[in-house]
Design a protein around this motif. Structure first.
Motif: not given
Length: 138
Positions: A42-52
């Motif tokens: 299974a895929d692990p945690y995927a990094r989250k990103t923030v856009t403004f």
């Protein structure tokens, strides 16, 4: 209060809210930097990103910032050979999250500095307001 002071306070407030969200997302990334998938392969945690994004306050005419999107980083996952791990695939490889601690620390530092800069704007506006009130009392 004059319109420029109201605008400054609204702009600083929107910046503080946006950077607060950014800090929350960075904290989530750091907390999940070692979170692998729950099942083999299974895929692990995927990094989250923030856009403004910039928004226009129609009342003051000021351009403010708000969170546009919280997405996931598309960088590929790395794999490590760890056949004893419950998340290992049939070949013994475990996918690791695409979270890089150095990147997260830089994002955290930048968000913190931006948040502090917005606090300084609020302090300066408050000081100007208090000075104006003192002048009116005299």
């Amino acid at each position: 209060m004059s319109d420029p002071l109201v605008s400054a306070l609204k702009i600083a407030s929107s910046g503080m809210q946006a950077q607060s969200t950014r800090l929350r997302v960075v904290s989530e990334n750091v907390a999940n930097a070692e979170t692998t998938g729950a099942t083999p392969g299974a895929d692990p945690y995927a990094r989250k990103t923030v856009t403004f994004k910039s928004i226009l306050d129609e009342v003051t005419g000021a351009h403010m910032v708000e969170v546009g999107d919280i997405g996931t980083d598309k960088k590929p996952f790395e794999s490590d050979y760890d056949p004893g791990n419950p998340a290992a695939d049939a070949n013994g490889y475990v996918k690791r999250p695409n979270v890089q601690m150095l990147t997260e620390m830089m994002d955290m530092r930048e968000a913190n500095r931006s948040y502090e800069a917005n606090i300084q704007v609020v302090k300066q506006a408050r000081e100007i307001i208090n000075m104006t009130i003192d002048l009116l009392r005299s």
